[in-house]
Design a protein around this motif. Structure first.
Motif, PDB file in Angstrom:
ATOM      1  N   LEU A   1      45.912  29.403  37.028  1.00 16.80           N
ATOM      2  CA  LEU A   1      46.130  30.261  38.186  1.00 16.80           C
ATOM      3  C   LEU A   1      44.969  30.138  39.162  1.00 16.80           C
ATOM      4  O   LEU A   1      43.801  30.227  38.770  1.00 16.80           O
ATOM      5  CB  LEU A   1      46.285  31.715  37.742  1.00 16.80           C
ATOM      6  N   GLU A   2      45.304  29.954  40.436  1.00 14.30           N
ATOM      7  CA  GLU A   2      44.280  29.812  41.465  1.00 14.30           C
ATOM      8  C   GLU A   2      43.813  31.191  41.922  1.00 14.30           C
ATOM      9  O   GLU A   2      44.168  31.693  42.982  1.00 14.30           O
ATOM     10  CB  GLU A   2      44.836  29.001  42.634  1.00 14.30           C
ATOM     11  N   SER A   3      42.993  31.795  41.086  1.00 12.07           N
ATOM     12  CA  SER A   3      42.446  33.113  41.378  1.00 12.07           C
ATOM     13  C   SER A   3      41.260  33.333  40.444  1.00 12.07           C
ATOM     14  O   SER A   3      40.852  32.417  39.722  1.00 12.07           O
ATOM     15  CB  SER A   3      43.510  34.196  41.185  1.00 12.07           C
ATOM     16  N   SER A   4      40.728  34.537  40.463  1.00 14.98           N
ATOM     17  CA  SER A   4      39.609  34.890  39.587  1.00 14.98           C
ATOM     18  C   SER A   4      40.038  35.978  38.614  1.00 14.98           C
ATOM     19  O   SER A   4      40.820  36.867  38.984  1.00 14.98           O
ATOM     20  CB  SER A   4      38.434  35.391  40.425  1.00 14.98           C
ATOM     21  N   PRO A   5      39.525  35.950  37.397  1.00 16.43           N
ATOM     22  CA  PRO A   5      39.868  37.023  36.451  1.00 16.43           C
ATOM     23  C   PRO A   5      39.308  38.378  36.860  1.00 16.43           C
ATOM     24  O   PRO A   5      39.722  39.412  36.327  1.00 16.43           O
ATOM     25  CB  PRO A   5      39.251  36.546  35.137  1.00 16.43           C
ATOM     26  N   ASN A   6      38.395  38.390  37.818  1.00 15.59           N
ATOM     27  CA  ASN A   6      37.690  39.624  38.165  1.00 15.59           C
ATOM     28  C   ASN A   6      38.339  40.409  39.298  1.00 15.59           C
ATOM     29  O   ASN A   6      37.892  41.513  39.611  1.00 15.59           O
ATOM     30  CB  ASN A   6      36.250  39.292  38.557  1.00 15.59           C
ATOM     31  N   ILE A   7      39.365  39.872  39.899  1.00 11.31           N
ATOM     32  CA  ILE A   7      40.026  40.557  41.014  1.00 11.31           C
ATOM     33  C   ILE A   7      40.881  41.700  40.477  1.00 11.31           C
ATOM     34  O   ILE A   7      41.655  41.527  39.535  1.00 11.31           O
ATOM     35  CB  ILE A   7      40.869  39.572  41.827  1.00 11.31           C
ATOM     36  N   ALA A   8      40.726  42.875  41.091  1.00  6.08           N
ATOM     37  CA  ALA A   8      41.432  44.077  40.630  1.00  6.08           C
ATOM     38  C   ALA A   8      42.385  44.578  41.703  1.00  6.08           C
ATOM     39  O   ALA A   8      42.056  44.591  42.895  1.00  6.08           O
ATOM     40  CB  ALA A   8      40.426  45.176  40.278  1.00  6.08           C
TER      41      ALA A   8
ATOM     42  N   PHE B   1      41.951  30.693  34.806  1.00  2.00           N
ATOM     43  CA  PHE B   1      41.768  30.906  36.235  1.00  2.00           C
ATOM     44  C   PHE B   1      40.828  29.851  36.793  1.00  2.00           C
ATOM     45  O   PHE B   1      39.851  29.452  36.138  1.00  2.00           O
ATOM     46  CB  PHE B   1      41.193  32.298  36.499  1.00  2.00           C
ATOM     47  N   THR B   2      41.092  29.414  38.014  1.00  2.28           N
ATOM     48  CA  THR B   2      40.267  28.369  38.618  1.00  2.28           C
ATOM     49  C   THR B   2      39.043  28.929  39.322  1.00  2.28           C
ATOM     50  O   THR B   2      38.117  28.185  39.644  1.00  2.28           O
ATOM     51  CB  THR B   2      41.086  27.555  39.636  1.00  2.28           C
TER      52      THR B   2
END
Length: 268
Positions: free
Chosen positions: A171-178, A228-229
C-alpha cells in the motif's frame, strides 16, 4: 417516518446508497439529474443534499463552489422543501490545533490558501442551511466514509476491494496515518436520523481515530500480508466528537470490527 425525499447527488457514493435505503424503507424518492430545473419548481419533501466534489476540488474550484454553495443557495431560495440535510465534512476541522473537535466550536480557515476552496465553500453551504431555512436545516459533517463495493472511493475502500483478489498487499501510504472511519451504511443511518429529527450540526463519525497500522493488524490476523511503502508520521487530525450523533441513537461501528467481519466473509 417514510415520506417524500429528494436526494441531490444520488449518482454519487453516499447519495446512491442513501437513495436505495430510503426506497427500501418505503420513501417516495426523487433523484433529480444534474441541472434539472424541476428542483426549484416541485415539492421536494425532505432534501438530502449529497452533491459535492472531493478528489478534484483543487483542479475544479468553480465547480466546487457551484456544488457546495451556489446550488444549495438556489434550492433554499426556491423554498420548496420541508427539511434539508446538507452533507459537509469533518475536514473543516483541519485548521484547528486540538485533540477533539466539537460541532459548536468556531472554524479556522486561511482564505489565502487556494486549497481551502473546499472548506470555505462547504462552510458557506452550512451557513445557508443553518440560517436561511427557518429552522428546517441540519448539517452532517461526514468523516472518512468507506465501503467495499466496486468503485467505492478513498484509501480504505480501495484497500478492501483489493483484498478480494490478493492476500499480499503493498500500500502506498504510511502505517502512521490516522483517520476517523465510518462505514457507508452507518453514514446513511445517520443521515436518515438527521432528516427525521436533527437540528444544527452533527459530526457523522465514529468519534475515534484509527491508524493504518491498527487496520493492518486486523488484516494480518485474518491471514493477509500488508506492507506500506511510506513511513511519514503527520500530526493526526482533530478527533471529531460523535456525542451529538449518539444522542440521535446512531453509533458508528468501530472500523476494526467492520473490517474483520468483511474479511471473514471473503473466500480463502
Amino acid at each position: 417516518m417514510a415520506g417524500q425525499a429528494t436526494v441531490v447527488g444520488a449518482a454519487g457514493f453516499v447519495g446512491a446508497r442513501l437513495a436505495a435505503r430510503l426506497q427500501a424503507d418505503g420513501w417516495s424518492v426523487w433523484a433529480p439529474a444534474k441541472g434539472d430545473p424541476a428542483l426549484f419548481e416541485r415539492d421536494l419533501g425532505t432534501v438530502f443534499y449529497c452533491a459535492g466534489l472531493t478528489a478534484d476540488y483543487d483542479r475544479r474550484p468553480f465547480d466546487t463552489v457551484e456544488a457546495h454553495a451556489s446550488l444549495v443557495s438556489e434550492l433554499i431560495r426556491a423554498d420548496r422543501f420541508e427539511r434539508l440535510v446538507y452533507c459537509s465534512s469533518t475536514r473543516l476541522y483541519d485548521g484547528q490545533r486540538k485533540d477533539v473537535a466539537h460541532e459548536a466550536e468556531p472554524l479556522v480557515f486561511d482564505p489565502a490558501d487556494p486549497r481551502r476552496v473546499y472548506d470555505l465553500s462547504k462552510a458557506l453551504g452550512e451557513n445557508l442551511t443553518l440560517t436561511r431555512t427557518g429552522g428546517r436545516g441540519a448539517v452532517a459533517r461526514l468523516s472518512n466514509v468507506y465501503d467495499w463495493a466496486d468503485g467505492a472511493p478513498g484509501f480504505l475502500s480501495e484497500w478492501l476491494i483489493r483484498a478480494r483478489t490478493t492476500r499480499d498487499l503493498v500500500l502506498e501510504s504510511s502505517p502512521n496515518i490516522a483517520r476517523d472511519y465510518i462505514h457507508l451504511d452507518d453514514t446513511v443511518e445517520a443521515l436518515i436520523a438527521l432528516g427525521d429529527r436533527g437540528q444544527g450540526i452533527y459530526n457523522v463519525a465514529a468519534g475515534r481515530l484509527s491508524t493504518n497500522a491498527d487496520i493492518a493488524r486486523v488484516f494480518e490476523r485474518a491471514g493477509w500480508w500488508v506492507r506500506f511503502t511510506g513511513d511519514a508520521s503527520p500530526l493526526p487530525p482533530p478527533n471529531a466528537s460523535a456525542e451529538r450523533l449518539a444522542g440521535l441513537g446512531v453509533v458508528a461501528r468501530p472500523v476494526e470490527d467492520v473490517v474483520a467481519a468483511y474479511l471473514e466473509g471473503l473466500p480463502a
